[in-house]
Design a protein around this motif. Structure first.
Motif, PDB file in Angstrom:
ATOM      1  N   GLY A  67      24.921   4.015  45.488  1.00 41.01           N
ATOM      2  CA  GLY A  67      25.808   5.286  45.822  1.00 41.01           C
ATOM      3  C   GLY A  67      26.291   5.885  44.881  1.00 41.01           C
ATOM      4  O   GLY A  67      26.424   7.435  44.769  1.00 41.01           O
ATOM      5  N   ARG A  68      27.208   5.141  43.992  1.00 42.14           N
ATOM      6  CA  ARG A  68      27.918   5.746  42.715  1.00 42.14           C
ATOM      7  C   ARG A  68      26.712   6.543  41.885  1.00 42.14           C
ATOM      8  O   ARG A  68      27.066   7.673  41.388  1.00 42.14           O
ATOM      9  N   ILE A  69      25.528   5.881  41.751  1.00 45.89           N
ATOM     10  CA  ILE A  69      24.479   6.726  40.878  1.00 45.89           C
ATOM     11  C   ILE A  69      24.002   8.063  41.747  1.00 45.89           C
ATOM     12  O   ILE A  69      23.916   8.795  41.272  1.00 45.89           O
ATOM     13  N   PHE A  70      23.723   7.977  42.862  1.00 46.39           N
ATOM     14  CA  PHE A  70      23.393   9.219  43.715  1.00 46.39           C
ATOM     15  C   PHE A  70      24.306  10.111  43.577  1.00 46.39           C
ATOM     16  O   PHE A  70      24.080  11.205  43.460  1.00 46.39           O
ATOM     17  N   SER A  71      25.882   9.781  43.623  1.00 46.98           N
ATOM     18  CA  SER A  71      26.769  10.653  43.327  1.00 46.98           C
ATOM     19  C   SER A  71      26.773  11.381  42.211  1.00 46.98           C
ATOM     20  O   SER A  71      27.103  12.654  41.867  1.00 46.98           O
ATOM     21  N   TRP A  72      26.304  10.743  41.058  1.00 44.55           N
ATOM     22  CA  TRP A  72      26.433  11.311  39.916  1.00 44.55           C
ATOM     23  C   TRP A  72      25.012  12.267  39.780  1.00 44.55           C
ATOM     24  O   TRP A  72      25.240  13.333  39.103  1.00 44.55           O
ATOM     25  N   ILE A  73      24.327  11.963  40.427  1.00 44.57           N
ATOM     26  CA  ILE A  73      22.992  13.100  40.621  1.00 44.57           C
ATOM     27  C   ILE A  73      23.415  14.149  41.457  1.00 44.57           C
ATOM     28  O   ILE A  73      23.095  15.349  41.107  1.00 44.57           O
ATOM     29  N   THR A  74      23.898  13.982  42.641  1.00 41.26           N
ATOM     30  CA  THR A  74      24.047  14.669  43.793  1.00 41.26           C
ATOM     31  C   THR A  74      25.176  15.808  43.354  1.00 41.26           C
ATOM     32  O   THR A  74      25.005  16.960  43.480  1.00 41.26           O
TER      33      THR A  74
END
Length: 191
Positions: free
Chosen positions: A96-103
């Protein structure tokens, strides 16, 4: 939460709050559009009539000023994704943290595109009118039409739009920075 897991740091809580704030900001304008869409459409049709054309010229050319389709589902989808990522941050999800960095940067870029599109809407619409095969549509003044439609919204809409812009800008940047901070890195580190 596991007993061995590091307690949730303030940086992660604030990052999640930033996700939720941006999600609400993204959903705010379409909600206003849903609430006032019929009034906006009526104002646009009245302006078309004032310019000497049949109001049906809009519908017959696929033009509508009420909120529907992508103008509704896209912001609500983005808001939903951001809310899920906010909950994922609170849950300590590394993915989720990685997807936050992308999103979050993508949302920031999308917001910039939306603002640019809004700033050039009159020229874009006038270009579409001028290039139309419909003589009634070609005769319309897009600026006057958009002004009439926008005037049908409540007086507080500009303040909401400014607030939305500020919240999205600050929330996206803050979310990325906070999730990169040392306390967040330690929280998301594999046990």
């Amino acid at each position: 939460m596991d007993a061995d897991r590091t307690p949730r740091p303030t940086a992660v809580k604030l990052a999640a709050a930033a996700h939720f704030a941006v999600a609400l900001a993204f959903a705010s304008i379409p909600l206003v559009g849903l609430a006032f869409g019929a009034d906006v459409q009526a104002a646009a049709e009245a302006e078309v009539a004032r310019q000497g054309q049949e109001p049906s010229v809009l519908a017959s050319n696929g033009l509508s000023f009420d909120e529907h389709g992508v103008a509704i589902w896209a912001p609500f989808t983005i808001a939903g994704i951001l809310a899920v990522l906010g909950f994922a941050a609170l849950a300590g999800s590394r993915i989720g943290r990685i997807f936050s960095w992308i999103t979050l940067p993508l949302v920031l870029a999308a917001n910039a595109l939306i603002m640019a599109s809004n700033a050039t809407a009159s020229d874009t619409l006038q270009g579409a009118f001028d290039g139309s095969d419909d003589a009634g549509l070609r005769s319309l003044d897009a600026t006057a039409l958009l002004d009439a439609a926008y005037a049908a919204y409540p007086d507080w809409l500009p303040a909401l739009e400014t607030g939305r812009l500020v919240i999205v800008l600050i929330g996206c940047v803050l979310g990325v920075v906070l999730l990169a901070a040392r306390p967040a890195r330690e929280y998301f580190r594999k046990q």
